[in-house]
Design a protein around this motif. Structure first.
Motif, PDB file in Angstrom:
ATOM      1  N   ARG A   1     -22.048 -29.175 -49.008  1.00 27.83           N
ATOM      2  CA  ARG A   1     -23.141 -28.689 -48.161  1.00 27.83           C
ATOM      3  C   ARG A   1     -24.418 -28.502 -48.962  1.00 27.83           C
ATOM      4  O   ARG A   1     -25.499 -28.412 -48.400  1.00 27.83           O
ATOM      5  CB  ARG A   1     -22.737 -27.351 -47.533  1.00 27.83           C
ATOM      6  N   MET A   2     -24.282 -28.425 -50.301  1.00 27.81           N
ATOM      7  CA  MET A   2     -25.465 -28.223 -51.130  1.00 27.81           C
ATOM      8  C   MET A   2     -26.204 -29.535 -51.381  1.00 27.81           C
ATOM      9  O   MET A   2     -27.393 -29.519 -51.659  1.00 27.81           O
ATOM     10  CB  MET A   2     -25.042 -27.684 -52.493  1.00 27.81           C
ATOM     11  N   ILE A   3     -25.488 -30.657 -51.315  1.00 32.33           N
ATOM     12  CA  ILE A   3     -26.073 -31.917 -51.790  1.00 32.33           C
ATOM     13  C   ILE A   3     -27.417 -32.259 -51.130  1.00 32.33           C
ATOM     14  O   ILE A   3     -28.376 -32.562 -51.839  1.00 32.33           O
ATOM     15  CB  ILE A   3     -25.050 -33.072 -51.651  1.00 32.33           C
ATOM     16  N   PRO A   4     -27.548 -32.153 -49.792  1.00 32.40           N
ATOM     17  CA  PRO A   4     -28.856 -32.486 -49.203  1.00 32.40           C
ATOM     18  C   PRO A   4     -29.979 -31.599 -49.751  1.00 32.40           C
ATOM     19  O   PRO A   4     -31.044 -32.107 -50.126  1.00 32.40           O
ATOM     20  CB  PRO A   4     -28.638 -32.249 -47.705  1.00 32.40           C
ATOM     21  N   GLY A   5     -29.745 -30.290 -49.799  1.00 31.50           N
ATOM     22  CA  GLY A   5     -30.766 -29.377 -50.313  1.00 31.50           C
ATOM     23  C   GLY A   5     -31.083 -29.660 -51.775  1.00 31.50           C
ATOM     24  O   GLY A   5     -32.239 -29.597 -52.197  1.00 31.50           O
ATOM     25  N   TRP A   6     -30.031 -29.979 -52.508  1.00 32.20           N
ATOM     26  CA  TRP A   6     -30.187 -30.275 -53.931  1.00 32.20           C
ATOM     27  C   TRP A   6     -31.074 -31.513 -54.112  1.00 32.20           C
ATOM     28  O   TRP A   6     -31.969 -31.545 -54.956  1.00 32.20           O
ATOM     29  CB  TRP A   6     -28.796 -30.513 -54.519  1.00 32.20           C
ATOM     30  N   MET A   7     -30.854 -32.525 -53.271  1.00 30.66           N
ATOM     31  CA  MET A   7     -31.639 -33.758 -53.396  1.00 30.66           C
ATOM     32  C   MET A   7     -33.085 -33.537 -52.989  1.00 30.66           C
ATOM     33  O   MET A   7     -34.010 -34.050 -53.619  1.00 30.66           O
ATOM     34  CB  MET A   7     -31.001 -34.869 -52.558  1.00 30.66           C
ATOM     35  N   ASN A   8     -33.298 -32.760 -51.942  1.00 33.03           N
ATOM     36  CA  ASN A   8     -34.663 -32.434 -51.539  1.00 33.03           C
ATOM     37  C   ASN A   8     -35.411 -31.759 -52.671  1.00 33.03           C
ATOM     38  O   ASN A   8     -36.559 -32.065 -52.949  1.00 33.03           O
ATOM     39  CB  ASN A   8     -34.638 -31.498 -50.325  1.00 33.03           C
ATOM     40  N   LEU A   9     -34.720 -30.803 -53.311  1.00 31.25           N
ATOM     41  CA  LEU A   9     -35.341 -30.090 -54.423  1.00 31.25           C
ATOM     42  C   LEU A   9     -35.648 -31.040 -55.569  1.00 31.25           C
ATOM     43  O   LEU A   9     -36.676 -30.918 -56.228  1.00 31.25           O
ATOM     44  CB  LEU A   9     -34.387 -29.007 -54.917  1.00 31.25           C
ATOM     45  N   TYR A  10     -34.731 -31.974 -55.786  1.00 27.43           N
ATOM     46  CA  TYR A  10     -34.951 -32.918 -56.877  1.00 27.43           C
ATOM     47  C   TYR A  10     -36.198 -33.752 -56.619  1.00 27.43           C
ATOM     48  O   TYR A  10     -37.000 -33.988 -57.530  1.00 27.43           O
ATOM     49  CB  TYR A  10     -33.733 -33.826 -57.078  1.00 27.43           C
ATOM     50  N   ALA A  11     -36.394 -34.194 -55.379  1.00 25.06           N
ATOM     51  CA  ALA A  11     -37.592 -34.965 -55.043  1.00 25.06           C
ATOM     52  C   ALA A  11     -38.846 -34.126 -55.288  1.00 25.06           C
ATOM     53  O   ALA A  11     -39.831 -34.600 -55.864  1.00 25.06           O
ATOM     54  CB  ALA A  11     -37.521 -35.419 -53.586  1.00 25.06           C
ATOM     55  N   LEU A  12     -38.786 -32.843 -54.871  1.00 23.21           N
ATOM     56  CA  LEU A  12     -39.927 -31.946 -55.105  1.00 23.21           C
ATOM     57  C   LEU A  12     -40.207 -31.778 -56.596  1.00 23.21           C
ATOM     58  O   LEU A  12     -41.348 -31.785 -57.038  1.00 23.21           O
ATOM     59  CB  LEU A  12     -39.622 -30.567 -54.513  1.00 23.21           C
ATOM     60  N   LEU A  13     -39.110 -31.602 -57.345  1.00 28.63           N
ATOM     61  CA  LEU A  13     -39.247 -31.402 -58.791  1.00 28.63           C
ATOM     62  C   LEU A  13     -39.875 -32.624 -59.446  1.00 28.63           C
ATOM     63  O   LEU A  13     -40.738 -32.496 -60.324  1.00 28.63           O
ATOM     64  CB  LEU A  13     -37.869 -31.111 -59.394  1.00 28.63           C
ATOM     65  N   THR A  14     -39.450 -33.806 -59.016  1.00 28.74           N
ATOM     66  CA  THR A  14     -39.996 -35.035 -59.603  1.00 28.74           C
ATOM     67  C   THR A  14     -41.504 -35.100 -59.371  1.00 28.74           C
ATOM     68  O   THR A  14     -42.276 -35.458 -60.260  1.00 28.74           O
ATOM     69  CB  THR A  14     -39.308 -36.261 -58.988  1.00 28.74           C
ATOM     70  N   ILE A  15     -41.916 -34.734 -58.163  1.00 30.83           N
ATOM     71  CA  ILE A  15     -43.347 -34.716 -57.866  1.00 30.83           C
ATOM     72  C   ILE A  15     -44.054 -33.715 -58.783  1.00 30.83           C
ATOM     73  O   ILE A  15     -45.135 -33.976 -59.314  1.00 30.83           O
ATOM     74  CB  ILE A  15     -43.567 -34.362 -56.384  1.00 30.83           C
ATOM     75  N   ALA A  16     -43.392 -32.564 -59.011  1.00 35.35           N
ATOM     76  CA  ALA A  16     -44.022 -31.514 -59.809  1.00 35.35           C
ATOM     77  C   ALA A  16     -44.075 -31.851 -61.297  1.00 35.35           C
ATOM     78  O   ALA A  16     -44.792 -31.192 -62.054  1.00 35.35           O
ATOM     79  CB  ALA A  16     -43.268 -30.199 -59.603  1.00 35.35           C
ATOM     80  N   THR A  17     -43.317 -32.881 -61.732  1.00 33.47           N
ATOM     81  CA  THR A  17     -43.340 -33.196 -63.170  1.00 33.47           C
ATOM     82  C   THR A  17     -44.737 -33.593 -63.617  1.00 33.47           C
ATOM     83  O   THR A  17     -45.061 -33.497 -64.797  1.00 33.47           O
ATOM     84  CB  THR A  17     -42.384 -34.357 -63.521  1.00 33.47           C
ATOM     85  N   ALA A  18     -45.592 -34.021 -62.680  1.00 35.43           N
ATOM     86  CA  ALA A  18     -46.965 -34.377 -63.039  1.00 35.43           C
ATOM     87  C   ALA A  18     -47.700 -33.173 -63.616  1.00 35.43           C
ATOM     88  O   ALA A  18     -48.612 -33.310 -64.430  1.00 35.43           O
ATOM     89  CB  ALA A  18     -47.693 -34.919 -61.816  1.00 35.43           C
ATOM     90  N   LEU A  19     -47.267 -31.966 -63.202  1.00 33.35           N
ATOM     91  CA  LEU A  19     -47.900 -30.747 -63.722  1.00 33.35           C
ATOM     92  C   LEU A  19     -47.683 -30.602 -65.221  1.00 33.35           C
ATOM     93  O   LEU A  19     -48.470 -29.963 -65.917  1.00 33.35           O
ATOM     94  CB  LEU A  19     -47.321 -29.508 -63.020  1.00 33.35           C
ATOM     95  N   ALA A  20     -46.585 -31.203 -65.714  1.00 36.94           N
ATOM     96  CA  ALA A  20     -46.214 -31.025 -67.120  1.00 36.94           C
ATOM     97  C   ALA A  20     -47.229 -31.629 -68.062  1.00 36.94           C
ATOM     98  O   ALA A  20     -47.144 -31.466 -69.273  1.00 36.94           O
ATOM     99  CB  ALA A  20     -44.829 -31.612 -67.378  1.00 36.94           C
ATOM    100  N   THR A  21     -48.208 -32.313 -67.506  1.00 42.43           N
ATOM    101  CA  THR A  21     -49.277 -32.857 -68.357  1.00 42.43           C
ATOM    102  C   THR A  21     -49.948 -31.732 -69.147  1.00 42.43           C
ATOM    103  O   THR A  21     -50.455 -31.951 -70.243  1.00 42.43           O
ATOM    104  CB  THR A  21     -50.295 -33.635 -67.500  1.00 42.43           C
ATOM    105  N   VAL A  22     -49.921 -30.501 -68.639  1.00 42.21           N
ATOM    106  CA  VAL A  22     -50.572 -29.381 -69.342  1.00 42.21           C
ATOM    107  C   VAL A  22     -49.863 -29.032 -70.648  1.00 42.21           C
ATOM    108  O   VAL A  22     -50.438 -28.385 -71.513  1.00 42.21           O
ATOM    109  CB  VAL A  22     -50.655 -28.115 -68.457  1.00 42.21           C
ATOM    110  N   THR A  23     -48.594 -29.445 -70.787  1.00 44.69           N
ATOM    111  CA  THR A  23     -47.896 -29.146 -72.039  1.00 44.69           C
ATOM    112  C   THR A  23     -48.239 -30.176 -73.107  1.00 44.69           C
ATOM    113  O   THR A  23     -47.840 -30.035 -74.253  1.00 44.69           O
ATOM    114  CB  THR A  23     -46.364 -29.144 -71.841  1.00 44.69           C
ATOM    115  N   GLY A  24     -48.960 -31.222 -72.722  1.00 40.31           N
ATOM    116  CA  GLY A  24     -49.393 -32.210 -73.703  1.00 40.31           C
ATOM    117  C   GLY A  24     -48.419 -33.355 -73.907  1.00 40.31           C
ATOM    118  O   GLY A  24     -48.618 -34.203 -74.766  1.00 40.31           O
ATOM    119  N   ILE A  25     -47.324 -33.408 -73.127  1.00 38.33           N
ATOM    120  CA  ILE A  25     -46.406 -34.542 -73.274  1.00 38.33           C
ATOM    121  C   ILE A  25     -47.071 -35.799 -72.706  1.00 38.33           C
ATOM    122  O   ILE A  25     -47.962 -35.705 -71.868  1.00 38.33           O
ATOM    123  CB  ILE A  25     -45.043 -34.292 -72.578  1.00 38.33           C
TER     124      ILE A  25
END
Lengths: 248, 272
Positions: free
Chosen positions: B195-219
């Motif tokens: 029952r967690m898998i759909p929610g988990w995948m949605n979160l993963y998609a959100l997280l992937t989008i948010a990885t663009a924020l990591a530019t502030v760490t200088g990577i």
């Protein structure tokens, strides 16, 4: 420390859910090999008594002894473990684990809880499936079985713990009339084998035929406690008479 | 003769989507003829840099590939943390439940960007454990910074899934002598997982989008590369680079969201 020779001894137990007092001083003793049926209107505390006996529900007040275990003094699930080994329970809604096959349902607890040898447990589990006449359903998942078949698997699961006592909580209440018969037949065999059983039931005919003793509960008290012939044919208390008048 | 075409809802939907896609294709074609083709050509030449952080496309040192790697690493950490946090919020003991509840709500209500900046300053450059030096490079800080809010959100998914398991399962397992950790491991989590898998995948998609924020760490993620290596490109061409980057995220995340939605439908109302 035992107060009597009975296998199960319940003395004046009280239990409340919030402001509602479900058990108002129940006392009962059950001897080894005895089959006791508890009957009574819904909400009278029948199922609660069963759950107090194996420690699923803690009591507010009173004394419960099962064998050598003083149940009211056990605090953690770990302390409960020897008690749960001695007392098995079968539920109205079967409560099989839907992600495991019938055979796995039976084998899980003996291996994971009691630490028994897998090969020996599998052997035991297959024999139990034969005993409940489901030898060909070992690899079926609960969702593929009928209610009556699921309930018989649940009985086999309870038996696999090699208990001295089995508690049956309205085990036929959720079943179709046709499948009730096969489950009751299985239970009757257990009683005949001499297993100590406490059954909460609405099957009056079955209670009369199988039980050594029948208890009638009403409003959190045991109103009458007698051999089935006496209780059904010659009830002493007016409340028992009224209840039997409604259901028979 | 009366000829009408009755369209189903699905048919209408397909028609609208087809129309939008056709419009986009038409715009690209018109734009390409008006000089856009040259810009697209520029994007195509620099695409390996955008994807891998290297002009030749090898070895992979950054770019969009780093965003994917970051999302996978963060999700792995978040899955472990989120499961523990979610179960803790369901604990009987208030000493476990209340702190877990506080942490979860604090993290869930923190802006992700602020958390990332905070990690830069809170986490040390390296830690020494038993004489062993564990460095905390920016990438690790980014992983932790993104994993924390994801874990907090996942803990809610875990909590919901665990609570949706029928209470009879707990009762039956307890009656068989299982302890609470054993019940989670053998009975509840195997069922809740599905029952967690759909929610988990949605979160993963959100997280992937948010990885663009990591530019502030200088990577050297895709956004850092856009802002540094490609900064010399003309402003006009940069529009095409940004459009391409947006499309990269879309192409990676949208199928995940679609798949999650499909799974959600499949899991709904099933007994397992």
């Amino acid at each position: 420390m035992k107060r009597s020779e009975a296998l199960i001894e319940i003395d004046n137990i009280h239990k409340s859910f919030g402001d509602f007092e479900v058990l108002k001083g129940i006392s009962l003793s059950v001897n080894e090999g005895e089959a006791v049926c508890i009957i009574g209107p819904s909400g009278s505390g029948k199922s609660t008594v069963l759950r107090c006996i194996n420690g699923l529900l803690p009591i507010d007040e009173g004394y419960i002894r099962v064998g050598n275990h003083r149940v009211h003094e056990l605090r953690s699930e770990k302390e409960m473990r020897p008690l749960r080994h001695q007392v098995s329970m079968v539920f109205q809604q079967y409560n099989l684990f839907p992600h495991k096959t019938a055979l796995e349902n039976i084998m899980m607890a003996p291996i994971q809880v009691l630490g028994h040898e897998r090969a020996e447990v599998e052997d035991r589990a297959r024999k139990l499936l034969e005993k409940v006449r489901l030898g060909n359903k070992a690899d079926a998942y609960p969702g593929m079985l009928s209610g009556g078949q699921q309930q018989r698997v649940a009985i086999a699961r309870a038996l696999a713990m090699q208990p001295e006592i089995i508690l049956f909580d309205e085990v036929t209440a959720a079943l179709d009339p046709e499948t009730v018969k096969e489950v009751l037949l299985t239970i009757r065999e257990l009683v005949d084998d001499g297993l100590t059983c406490i059954l909460v039931t609405h099957e009056m005919k079955f209670a009369r035929e199988v039980a050594d003793r029948v208890c009638f509960t009403d409003h959190g008290l045991i109103v009458e406690n007698a051999p089935p012939a006496d209780l059904f044919d010659n009830p002493q208390d007016p409340r028992t008479r009224e209840f039997l008048g409604q259901v028979l | 003769m009366n000829m009408t075409f009755e369209l189903s809802y699905e048919g209408k939907k397909r028609l609208v989507i087809g129309g939008v896609l056709a419009a986009i294709a038409a715009w690209i074609a018109v734009d390409a003829m008006a000089g856009g083709a040259e810009h697209w050509g520029r994007v195509f030449v620099r695409l390996p840099l955008l994807l891998t952080g290297q002009g030749d496309g090898w070895p992979i040192t950054g770019g969009f590939a780093l965003n994917i790697l970051l999302s996978i690493a963060s999700m792995a950490v978040a899955t472990v943390l989120g499961t523990l946090l979610g179960i803790s919020t369901l604990a009987q003991s208030p000493y476990l439940r209340l702190p877990a509840f506080f942490i979860m709500n604090f993290l869930r209500n923190s802006p992700w960007l602020v958390l990332l900046f905070a990690m830069l300053f809170i986490l040390p450059f390296q830690v020494e454990v038993f004489g062993l030096r564990i460095p905390f490079p920016p990438f690790v800080k980014a992983v932790i910074g993104l994993a924390l809010p994801t874990a907090a959100n996942l803990s809610e998914v875990v909590r919901g899934a665990v609570q949706s398991i029928h209470s009879g399962q707990w009762e039956a397992a307890r009656a068989l002598g299982y302890t609470t950790p054993q019940i989670y491991r053998h009975v509840i989590l195997p069922q809740a997982l599905r029952r967690m898998i759909p929610g988990w995948m949605n979160l993963y998609a959100l997280l992937t989008i948010a990885t663009a924020l990591a530019t502030v760490t200088g990577i050297q993620d895709v956004l850092t590369i856009l802002n540094t290596s490609l900064a010399m490109e003309s402003e006009r061409v940069l529009v095409y680079f940004y459009l391409t980057t947006l499309f990269l995220f879309f192409a990676y995340c949208y199928p995940i969201a679609i798949f999650a939605r499909r799974l959600e439908r499949a899991v709904k109302g099933d007994n397992i």
